[in-house]
Design a protein around this motif. Structure first.
Motif, mmCIF file in Angstrom:
data_model
loop_
_atom_site.group_PDB
_atom_site.id
_atom_site.type_symbol
_atom_site.label_atom_id
_atom_site.label_comp_id
_atom_site.label_asym_id
_atom_site.label_seq_id
_atom_site.Cartn_x
_atom_site.Cartn_y
_atom_site.Cartn_z
ATOM 1 N N UNK A 164 39.043 45.695 43.178
ATOM 2 C CA UNK A 164 39.251 46.100 41.785
ATOM 3 C C UNK A 164 38.878 47.552 41.539
ATOM 4 N N UNK A 165 39.328 48.076 40.414
ATOM 5 C CA UNK A 165 38.933 49.419 40.002
ATOM 6 C C UNK A 165 37.411 49.492 39.911
ATOM 7 N N UNK A 166 36.807 50.577 40.383
ATOM 8 C CA UNK A 166 35.343 50.674 40.362
ATOM 9 C C UNK A 166 34.785 50.578 38.946
ATOM 10 N N UNK A 167 33.674 49.877 38.823
ATOM 11 C CA UNK A 167 32.986 49.762 37.543
ATOM 12 C C UNK A 167 31.526 49.431 37.809
ATOM 13 N N UNK A 172 32.708 43.766 33.335
ATOM 14 C CA UNK A 172 34.010 44.256 33.792
ATOM 15 C C UNK A 172 34.273 43.835 35.230
ATOM 16 N N UNK A 173 33.256 43.940 36.078
ATOM 17 C CA UNK A 173 33.396 43.509 37.469
ATOM 18 C C UNK A 173 33.806 42.041 37.535
ATOM 19 N N UNK A 174 33.108 41.201 36.803
ATOM 20 C CA UNK A 174 33.392 39.772 36.860
ATOM 21 C C UNK A 174 34.777 39.440 36.327
ATOM 22 N N UNK A 175 35.244 40.185 35.335
ATOM 23 C CA UNK A 175 36.562 39.901 34.774
ATOM 24 C C UNK A 175 37.653 40.088 35.822
ATOM 25 N N UNK A 176 37.552 41.142 36.620
ATOM 26 C CA UNK A 176 38.559 41.376 37.663
ATOM 27 C C UNK A 176 38.508 40.283 38.726
ATOM 28 N N UNK A 177 37.309 39.929 39.148
ATOM 29 C CA UNK A 177 37.185 38.885 40.170
ATOM 30 C C UNK A 177 37.632 37.523 39.628
ATOM 31 N N UNK A 178 37.346 37.273 38.371
ATOM 32 C CA UNK A 178 37.787 36.005 37.773
ATOM 33 C C UNK A 178 39.306 35.921 37.742
ATOM 34 N N UNK A 179 39.950 37.044 37.510
ATOM 35 C CA UNK A 179 41.415 37.040 37.485
ATOM 36 C C UNK A 179 41.972 36.671 38.852
#
Length: 234
Positions: A164-167, A172-179
């Motif tokens: 995912x895009x760095x954050x 925000x990190x968890x949202x990308x991984x959850x997707x």
């Protein structure tokens, strides 16, 4: 030796703590040591401290390490961008390829996998943050690509991979991984792998179901050498 032993212990403790916080068993999360640009001797030291799985980004560099470490029972993972002219060597010399993002690449890997070897474990790389400069298929392409790759005879599609895009924000990190987790859950395939999370965000990845975390700098320190010309050639 002591430095790598100590950093491995610290990363393994981070994994255990994150797994416990997520209500998961620590053994459900594999540690993939990202060893690009690091000399073979450091991988040998990591092996002496119990590490078996190593991830490489640059093909020629990785092949040299495989020769130097042929006496050790290491499991080799390729995690870098894949050029078509590199697929034969990947098919012949690796146990896993995490960065397959095109059907053409998967087809070449399947056709070039030697018959005496077991099916090559692969992950479909997804550009989960939809960054223009990032490798990976788009999320909406996942169902068709996954179905096509799963049908290839000499590959075993294990799951999805993303960077995912760095954050620095855990939400925000968890949202990308959850997707990514949700994308995989929607696939009607027997998948068991989510390759996601690195040194800076492995806790968030584990909270969302990561089964491989790819850790380099937290184990070996900052990158110390450029890729070879052979690895950067088109």
């Amino acid at each position: 030796m002591s430095m790598i032993r100590d950093t491995l212990a610290k990363v393994r403790q981070r994994i255990r703590d994150a797994a416990q916080s997520a209500g998961r068993h620590a053994d459900s999360v594999g540690l993939l040591a990202v060893s690009k640009t690091k000399p073979a001797e450091q991988l040998r030291e990591a092996f002496a401290s119990g590490q078996r799985d190593f991830g490489e980004n640059y093909l020629q560099e990785a092949l040299g390490k495989q020769v130097a470490l042929a006496d050790l029972p290491l499991v080799w993972h390729f995690i870098g961008p894949i050029q078509s002219n590199k697929t034969r060597a990947l098919a012949e010399h690796f146990d896993w390829v995490h960065s397959v993002d095109r059907l053409k690449i998967a087809e070449r890997l399947s056709a070039q996998r030697p018959s005496h070897l077991p099916p090559l474990n692969i992950c479909l790389q997804v550009n989960i943050s939809e960054e223009p400069s990032k490798s990976g298929c788009l999320p909406e392409e996942v169902p068709a690509l996954a179905a096509a790759m799963a049908a290839l005879p000499h590959l075993r599609l294990r799951g999805l991979m993303a960077i995912p895009a760095p954050s620095t924000d855990p939400t925000t990190q968890r949202a990308a991984f959850a997707r990514l987790r949700q994308l995989q859950a929607q696939l009607p395939l027997p998948l068991d792998t989510l390759s996601m999370g690195m040194s800076e965000d492995l806790e968030a990845a584990i909270a969302e179901g990561a089964t491989w975390v790819r850790v380099g700098s937290a184990l070996f320190g900052a990158r110390t050498a450029p890729a070879t010309a052979a690895d950067t050639a088109p």
